[in-house]
Design an enzyme around this catalytic site. Structure first.
Site, mmCIF file in Angstrom:
data_model
loop_
_atom_site.group_PDB
_atom_site.id
_atom_site.type_symbol
_atom_site.label_atom_id
_atom_site.label_comp_id
_atom_site.label_asym_id
_atom_site.label_seq_id
_atom_site.Cartn_x
_atom_site.Cartn_y
_atom_site.Cartn_z
ATOM 1 N N TYR A 15 84.148 112.538 4.660
ATOM 2 C CA TYR A 15 82.771 112.344 4.701
ATOM 3 C C TYR A 15 81.893 113.638 4.393
ATOM 4 N N ASN A 39 91.946 108.931 5.842
ATOM 5 C CA ASN A 39 90.676 108.433 6.402
ATOM 6 C C ASN A 39 89.742 108.472 5.322
ATOM 7 N N LYS A 88 89.952 113.443 13.507
ATOM 8 C CA LYS A 88 88.726 113.853 14.182
ATOM 9 C C LYS A 88 88.420 112.847 15.241
ATOM 10 N N SER A 128 84.108 122.548 15.264
ATOM 11 C CA SER A 128 83.570 121.742 15.766
ATOM 12 C C SER A 128 82.700 122.170 17.055
ATOM 13 N N ALA A 129 81.488 121.803 17.429
ATOM 14 C CA ALA A 129 80.779 122.332 18.711
ATOM 15 C C ALA A 129 81.620 121.620 19.960
ATOM 16 N N TYR A 152 91.926 116.991 20.751
ATOM 17 C CA TYR A 152 91.064 117.052 19.400
ATOM 18 C C TYR A 152 90.421 118.564 19.447
ATOM 19 N N LYS A 156 91.091 122.393 17.709
ATOM 20 C CA LYS A 156 90.275 123.040 16.762
ATOM 21 C C LYS A 156 90.192 124.423 17.389
ATOM 22 N N LEU A 202 78.233 107.435 16.644
ATOM 23 C CA LEU A 202 76.872 106.639 16.774
ATOM 24 C C LEU A 202 76.133 106.072 15.538
ATOM 25 N N ARG A 233 71.795 114.437 21.410
ATOM 26 C CA ARG A 233 72.847 115.077 20.552
ATOM 27 C C ARG A 233 71.900 115.838 19.452
ATOM 28 N N GLY A 296 84.195 111.775 29.053
ATOM 29 C CA GLY A 296 84.259 112.812 28.352
ATOM 30 C C GLY A 296 82.925 112.964 27.749
ATOM 31 N N ASP A 297 82.127 112.217 27.779
ATOM 32 C CA ASP A 297 80.490 112.563 27.165
ATOM 33 C C ASP A 297 79.831 113.292 28.105
HETATM 34 P P1 NAD Z 1 86.813 112.661 7.690
HETATM 35 O O1 NAD Z 1 87.939 111.958 8.144
HETATM 36 O O2 NAD Z 1 85.969 111.657 6.843
HETATM 37 O O3 NAD Z 1 87.620 113.793 6.492
HETATM 38 C C1 NAD Z 1 88.788 114.370 6.839
HETATM 39 C C2 NAD Z 1 89.679 114.040 5.709
HETATM 40 O O4 NAD Z 1 91.074 114.866 5.888
HETATM 41 C C3 NAD Z 1 89.947 112.680 5.486
HETATM 42 O O5 NAD Z 1 89.630 112.461 4.289
HETATM 43 C C4 NAD Z 1 91.278 112.468 5.541
HETATM 44 O O6 NAD Z 1 92.046 111.480 4.838
HETATM 45 C C5 NAD Z 1 91.805 113.768 5.265
HETATM 46 N N1 NAD Z 1 93.280 114.403 6.034
HETATM 47 C C6 NAD Z 1 93.550 113.861 7.236
HETATM 48 N N2 NAD Z 1 94.734 114.201 7.332
HETATM 49 C C7 NAD Z 1 95.280 114.778 6.256
HETATM 50 C C8 NAD Z 1 96.212 115.486 6.089
HETATM 51 N N3 NAD Z 1 97.518 115.658 6.692
HETATM 52 N N4 NAD Z 1 96.517 116.183 4.795
HETATM 53 C C9 NAD Z 1 95.237 115.897 3.983
HETATM 54 N N5 NAD Z 1 94.182 115.177 4.098
HETATM 55 C C10 NAD Z 1 94.211 114.719 5.355
HETATM 56 O O7 NAD Z 1 86.001 113.587 8.659
HETATM 57 P P2 NAD Z 1 84.949 114.496 8.698
HETATM 58 O O8 NAD Z 1 83.696 113.833 9.292
HETATM 59 O O9 NAD Z 1 84.490 114.563 7.046
HETATM 60 O O10 NAD Z 1 85.503 115.884 8.903
HETATM 61 C C11 NAD Z 1 85.739 116.971 8.162
HETATM 62 C C12 NAD Z 1 86.382 118.081 9.165
HETATM 63 O O11 NAD Z 1 85.307 118.333 9.942
HETATM 64 C C13 NAD Z 1 87.339 117.499 10.031
HETATM 65 O O12 NAD Z 1 88.097 118.696 10.232
HETATM 66 C C14 NAD Z 1 86.701 117.537 11.497
HETATM 67 O O13 NAD Z 1 87.597 117.552 12.557
HETATM 68 C C15 NAD Z 1 85.471 118.270 11.337
HETATM 69 N N6 NAD Z 1 84.297 117.952 12.052
HETATM 70 C C16 NAD Z 1 83.850 116.751 11.953
HETATM 71 C C17 NAD Z 1 82.826 116.323 12.635
HETATM 72 C C18 NAD Z 1 82.207 114.765 12.556
HETATM 73 O O14 NAD Z 1 81.473 114.417 13.456
HETATM 74 N N7 NAD Z 1 82.282 114.214 11.290
HETATM 75 C C19 NAD Z 1 82.042 117.061 13.544
HETATM 76 C C20 NAD Z 1 82.520 118.426 14.043
HETATM 77 C C21 NAD Z 1 83.827 118.848 12.784
HETATM 78 C C1 WQD Z 2 76.847 110.544 20.298
HETATM 79 C C2 WQD Z 2 76.028 109.826 21.358
HETATM 80 C C3 WQD Z 2 77.569 108.567 22.917
HETATM 81 C C4 WQD Z 2 78.655 105.417 20.077
HETATM 82 C C5 WQD Z 2 81.824 113.353 18.759
HETATM 83 C C6 WQD Z 2 83.134 114.306 18.854
HETATM 84 C C7 WQD Z 2 82.725 115.535 18.493
HETATM 85 C C8 WQD Z 2 82.504 115.703 16.993
HETATM 86 C C9 WQD Z 2 81.085 114.754 16.708
HETATM 87 C C10 WQD Z 2 83.976 116.026 15.718
HETATM 88 C C11 WQD Z 2 76.849 110.130 22.930
HETATM 89 C C12 WQD Z 2 76.630 107.875 22.101
HETATM 90 C C13 WQD Z 2 78.057 106.689 20.628
HETATM 91 C C14 WQD Z 2 78.406 104.337 20.451
HETATM 92 C C15 WQD Z 2 76.771 105.327 22.107
HETATM 93 N N1 WQD Z 2 83.225 115.073 16.198
HETATM 94 N N2 WQD Z 2 77.340 106.526 21.620
HETATM 95 N N3 WQD Z 2 77.116 104.085 21.380
HETATM 96 O O1 WQD Z 2 80.605 112.031 21.260
HETATM 97 O O2 WQD Z 2 78.485 113.471 20.614
HETATM 98 O O3 WQD Z 2 80.606 113.807 19.383
HETATM 99 O O4 WQD Z 2 81.373 113.403 17.217
HETATM 100 O O5 WQD Z 2 84.140 117.363 15.929
HETATM 101 O O6 WQD Z 2 83.819 116.179 18.669
HETATM 102 O O7 WQD Z 2 83.233 114.311 20.186
HETATM 103 O O8 WQD Z 2 79.304 111.888 18.818
HETATM 104 O O9 WQD Z 2 78.484 109.964 17.724
HETATM 105 O O10 WQD Z 2 80.545 109.620 19.328
HETATM 106 O O11 WQD Z 2 78.023 110.068 20.333
HETATM 107 O O12 WQD Z 2 76.028 105.242 23.010
HETATM 108 O O13 WQD Z 2 78.523 103.087 19.935
HETATM 109 O O14 WQD Z 2 76.102 108.203 21.135
HETATM 110 O O15 WQD Z 2 77.697 108.256 24.138
HETATM 111 O O16 WQD Z 2 75.807 109.999 23.689
HETATM 112 P P1 WQD Z 2 79.645 112.952 20.100
HETATM 113 P P2 WQD Z 2 79.228 110.297 18.977
#
Ligand code: NAD
Ligand code: WQD
Length: 352
Positions: A15, A39, A88, A128-129, A152, A156, A202, A233, A296-297
């Protein structure tokens, strides 16, 4: 010597990686995407090529494959790496911590070893936050204590600690970006959030309800100490986030050592505010029901973004409504004829 604009994006078909690929190609960078498609799907590569009008290289492979990484870094004359690849899902990490530590921590170590071996020292890391854990104060700045509450988040934080030690020991420039809550899609509607595993964030869940693929949004908790009782958030448009990576790359080109930056908007919105914005932008009503709080929220979480603004000269510019509108444009376009106009009295989608 000319600036090296060849960038490896691990997890590049995911993504955030794919949207960053677009932001970088539009600024003249050459991107190489490496992903094992755990993914994501290879179709994303075609979308990136179509939207950007430029070629990009895709390599299917695992981030823990050190010899592959060395080959890719050498063959494509990579100058900097953005390391997105990882797992993630908080709930999956509790069920299967070994996979999370292996992919996230071992993967990062393999990448660092390959970069060291090839003499590449500039790295932007997807943190990540979630590393902050339960907020001790708001807004959260980078000096906030780190105390993640699940495997997770700990994976990080372990990566961040390793990266800090590596930067201290050599001539590296390592930038950790702590994302808040990424949301939305590219404005072309051709690229968005396309997880192959079931989403639990969400906005993807809301979009499933809007499309009629899921009956009801479960709102986890309406008794939080927030204005409307639902969680608050810091949702950030994925293209703002993508552009933050370019700012981080520019910073890494001229700096040395280790730095962390929050990438958010600094503004918190509640779950219900997000639902209402999505209804307005999609013209669909989003059926919802209140459920117990999700374990955990936290009640509220939003960033102090002043460091990124001052040091990276970057700030988020897009609104909550733009996140919802772009998400809807993407998911409804992909659903195509499956979107029934008669689904909702609010519907304004016309089938093709
Ligand atoms: P995503 O799952 O869409 O992208 C991660 C990609 O990594 C995927 O395409 C997956 O196929 C690939 N991947 C997983 N395991 C792998 C492996 N062993 N080797 C090679 N590729 C692999 O997730 P995203 O939302 O794009 O997140 C990207 C990064 O940002 C991640 O490290 C995630 O932890 C971090 N992050 C995401 C969020 C969020 O809410 N989306 C928030 C904070 C941090
Ligand atoms: C946001 C709000 C839920 C789904 C997570 C990870 C964090 C980061 C970002 C990677 C919360 C509420 C959600 C639903 C709902 N990822 N919710 N119904 O939990 O803030 O963060 O993603 O690093 O590490 O923990 O994001 O989008 O899951 O939730 O009410 O079906 O939406 O309770 O208040 P979150 P979220």
């Amino acid at each position: 010597m000319s600036r090296n604009t060849n960038i490896l994006l691990t997890g590049g078909t995911g993504y955030i990686g794919s949207h960053t690929a677009l932001a970088l190609t539009s600024r003249g960078y050459n991107v190489v995407l490496l992903d094992n498609l755990a993914n994501s799907s290879a179709e994303v590569v075609d979308a990136v090529r179509t939207i950007s009008g430029r070629d990009c290289t895709f390599i299917e492979g695992d981030i823990r494959d050190g010899s592959l990484l060395k080959d890719v870094l050498r063959k494509h004359q990579i100058g900097s790496v953005i390391h997105f690849a990882g797992l993630k899902s908080v709930s999956d990490s509790i069920e299967d911590p070994i996979s999370y530590y292996s992919t996230n921590v071992v993967g990062t170590l393999e990448l660092l070893a390959a970069m060291a071996s090839e003499g590449i020292s500039k790295l932007v890391f997807s943190s990540s936050a979630t590393v902050y854990g339960v907020p001790a104060y708001l807004p959260i700045d980078e000096a906030h204590p780190t105390s993640p509450v699940n495997p997770y988040g700990r994976s990080k934080l372990h990566c961040e600690e390793i990266l800090r030690d590596v930067a201290a020991a050599g001539d590296w420039s390592i930038v950790c970006l702590r994302y808040f809550n990424p949301a939305g899609a590219h404005e072309s509607a051709l690229l968005g959030e396309r997880p192959t595993s079931r989403p639990n964030n969400l906005l993807p869940v809301i979009s499933e309800v809007a499309l009629g693929q899921s009956a009801t949004l479960q709102v986890y908790g309406n008794d939080y100490d927030t204005p409307d009782g639902t969680g608050v958030r810091d949702f950030i448009h994925v293209m703002d986030l993508a552009e933050g990576h370019e700012a981080a790359l520019r910073f890494a080109e001229t700096s040395r050592g280790f730095e962390t930056f929050n990438l958010g908007t600094g503004q918190g919105y509640s779950v219900l505010e997000m639902v209402q914005a999505y209804e307005q932008e999609s013209g669909r009503s989003i059926a919802r029901a209140f459920s117990p709080r999700r374990p955990g929220d936290v009640a509220s979480c939003y960033a102090d973004t002043s460091k990124a603004s001052q040091v990276l000269n970057w700030q988020a510019a897009r609104s909550l409504h733009q996140m919802c509108a772009s998400s809807w444009a993407n998911v409804s376009a992909e659903a195509g004829a499956h979107v029934e106009v008669s689904d909702s009295p609010l519907s304004k989608i016309v089938d093709q």
